[in-house]
Design a protein around this motif. Structure first.
Motif, PDB file in Angstrom:
ATOM      1  N   CYS A 229      43.968  38.973  44.309  1.00 57.94           N
ATOM      2  CA  CYS A 229      42.657  38.435  43.932  1.00 57.94           C
ATOM      3  C   CYS A 229      41.568  39.015  44.826  1.00 57.94           C
ATOM      4  O   CYS A 229      40.492  39.383  44.351  1.00 57.94           O
ATOM      5  CB  CYS A 229      42.686  36.903  44.032  1.00 57.94           C
TER       6      CYS A 229
ATOM      7  N   SER B  65      45.839  28.019  42.744  1.00 59.32           N
ATOM      8  CA  SER B  65      47.226  28.479  42.787  1.00 59.32           C
ATOM      9  C   SER B  65      48.103  27.495  43.544  1.00 59.32           C
ATOM     10  O   SER B  65      49.194  27.131  43.093  1.00 59.32           O
ATOM     11  CB  SER B  65      47.283  29.863  43.452  1.00 59.32           C
TER      12      SER B  65
ATOM     13  N   TRP C 111      40.759  42.537  43.922  1.00 58.32           N
ATOM     14  CA  TRP C 111      39.992  42.641  42.693  1.00 58.32           C
ATOM     15  C   TRP C 111      38.509  42.331  42.924  1.00 58.32           C
ATOM     16  O   TRP C 111      37.628  43.018  42.402  1.00 58.32           O
ATOM     17  CB  TRP C 111      40.572  41.701  41.642  1.00 58.32           C
ATOM     18  N   PHE C 112      38.224  41.273  43.702  1.00 54.93           N
ATOM     19  CA  PHE C 112      36.839  40.817  43.848  1.00 54.93           C
ATOM     20  C   PHE C 112      36.156  41.301  45.134  1.00 54.93           C
ATOM     21  O   PHE C 112      34.948  41.546  45.135  1.00 54.93           O
ATOM     22  CB  PHE C 112      36.783  39.283  43.803  1.00 54.93           C
ATOM     23  N   ARG C 113      36.911  41.389  46.240  1.00 55.11           N
ATOM     24  CA  ARG C 113      36.328  41.841  47.516  1.00 55.11           C
ATOM     25  C   ARG C 113      37.296  42.824  48.173  1.00 55.11           C
ATOM     26  O   ARG C 113      37.921  42.503  49.184  1.00 55.11           O
ATOM     27  CB  ARG C 113      36.057  40.651  48.445  1.00 55.11           C
TER      28      ARG C 113
ATOM     29  N   GLY D   7      33.863  34.051  49.196  1.00 58.89           N
ATOM     30  CA  GLY D   7      33.476  33.801  47.811  1.00 58.89           C
ATOM     31  C   GLY D   7      34.237  32.649  47.195  1.00 58.89           C
ATOM     32  O   GLY D   7      35.423  32.448  47.485  1.00 58.89           O
ATOM     33  N   TYR D   8      33.543  31.901  46.348  1.00 59.59           N
ATOM     34  CA  TYR D   8      34.179  30.753  45.708  1.00 59.59           C
ATOM     35  C   TYR D   8      35.230  31.167  44.684  1.00 59.59           C
ATOM     36  O   TYR D   8      36.141  30.394  44.388  1.00 59.59           O
ATOM     37  CB  TYR D   8      33.113  29.873  45.049  1.00 59.59           C
ATOM     38  N   THR D   9      35.108  32.363  44.140  1.00 58.23           N
ATOM     39  CA  THR D   9      36.120  32.823  43.189  1.00 58.23           C
ATOM     40  C   THR D   9      37.463  32.986  43.887  1.00 58.23           C
ATOM     41  O   THR D   9      38.501  32.527  43.391  1.00 58.23           O
ATOM     42  CB  THR D   9      35.709  34.167  42.556  1.00 58.23           C
ATOM     43  N   ILE D  10      37.446  33.611  45.071  1.00 62.40           N
ATOM     44  CA  ILE D  10      38.678  33.842  45.814  1.00 62.40           C
ATOM     45  C   ILE D  10      39.242  32.526  46.347  1.00 62.40           C
ATOM     46  O   ILE D  10      40.437  32.243  46.193  1.00 62.40           O
ATOM     47  CB  ILE D  10      38.422  34.832  46.967  1.00 62.40           C
ATOM     48  N   SER D  11      38.388  31.723  46.988  1.00 60.54           N
ATOM     49  CA  SER D  11      38.876  30.454  47.537  1.00 60.54           C
ATOM     50  C   SER D  11      39.301  29.509  46.419  1.00 60.54           C
ATOM     51  O   SER D  11      40.271  28.755  46.559  1.00 60.54           O
ATOM     52  CB  SER D  11      37.794  29.797  48.402  1.00 60.54           C
ATOM     53  N   GLY D  12      38.595  29.552  45.285  1.00 65.58           N
ATOM     54  CA  GLY D  12      38.981  28.728  44.136  1.00 65.58           C
ATOM     55  C   GLY D  12      40.315  29.145  43.569  1.00 65.58           C
ATOM     56  O   GLY D  12      41.134  28.301  43.185  1.00 65.58           O
ATOM     57  N   PHE D  13      40.554  30.457  43.522  1.00 60.99           N
ATOM     58  CA  PHE D  13      41.855  30.955  43.058  1.00 60.99           C
ATOM     59  C   PHE D  13      42.965  30.476  43.985  1.00 60.99           C
ATOM     60  O   PHE D  13      44.022  30.032  43.520  1.00 60.99           O
ATOM     61  CB  PHE D  13      41.847  32.486  43.012  1.00 60.99           C
TER      62      PHE D  13
END
Length: 200
Positions: free
Chosen positions: A154, A129, A157-159, A119-125
């Motif tokens: 992270c 960071s 939370w998301f996956r 997911g882009y949310t995880i990789s973006g985080f």
């Protein structure tokens, strides 16, 4: 675990064992990164010993070593645990490459690669960071360690189904940075961008 999963895990390890830092340095006529700079066959050390284009190539290839096997796992609709083992195998291949005497890199770029299909949310985080800590401190190693410590939260939370394998990968990253952590504690770690400034 299915036979297909075992096969992808093996391929992930073997693909991860291809040390792009050593190969790119040989092609560019640069010194062996295992014997110069920080003695780490990774993009940061290739940049240190003077190969900007080679460092970019190493970075991209190392990211692909994590991204491609995990993407295959998703494409084959394997279970989260099987995909987790594929991700871990890719990172273990990079850190302990069978083709190069088990002397590999720190695994940061490959670990980032395994996060992208999740997911882009995880990789973006993870990318955000790393960049924030790096821009503030100038230490690539500190950025990697802090990111490794925060990414599992992270992911949880998301996956949440990938929390355990990602946490294992992050533990591996922190372990591989133990020398850097000691140098940071003693104030002896090199800053990447500060070094560049001193050359201008």
């Amino acid at each position: 675990m299915s036979v297909i999963a075992y096969g992808v895990i093996l391929v992930a390890y073997l693909f991860g064992s291809i040390s792009s830092a050593i190969l790119f340095c040989r092609l560019a006529g640069l010194p062996d990164p295992r014997e110069h700079g920080s003695h780490n066959p990774g993009a940061t050390n290739v940049l240190r010993i003077g190969g900007k284009l080679s460092a970019i190539g190493v970075l991209l290839f190392d990211i692909l070593k994590g991204l491609l096997p995990v993407s295959v796992g998703f494409y084959l609709e394997l279970s989260p645990s099987e995909i987790g083992f594929i991700a871990l195998a890719a990172c273990l291949g990079h850190v302990f490459p069978i083709f190069f005497g088990f002397r590999g890199g720190k695994g940061v770029a490959t670990a980032f690669g395994i996060l992208i299909p999740m997911g882009y949310t995880i990789s973006g985080f993870a990318l955000g960071s790393w960049l924030i800590v790096f821009l503030i401190s100038g230490y690539s190693s500190l950025s990697a360690v802090i990111t490794a410590l925060t990414v599992p939260l992270c992911v949880w939370w998301f996956r949440p189904e990938f929390t355990f394998p990602v946490a294992l990968v992050c533990c591996l990253l922190v372990y591989r940075h133990h020398d850097n952590i000691q140098r940071l504690w003693r104030g002896q770690e090199d800053k990447i961008w500060k070094k560049k400034k001193s050359k201008n």
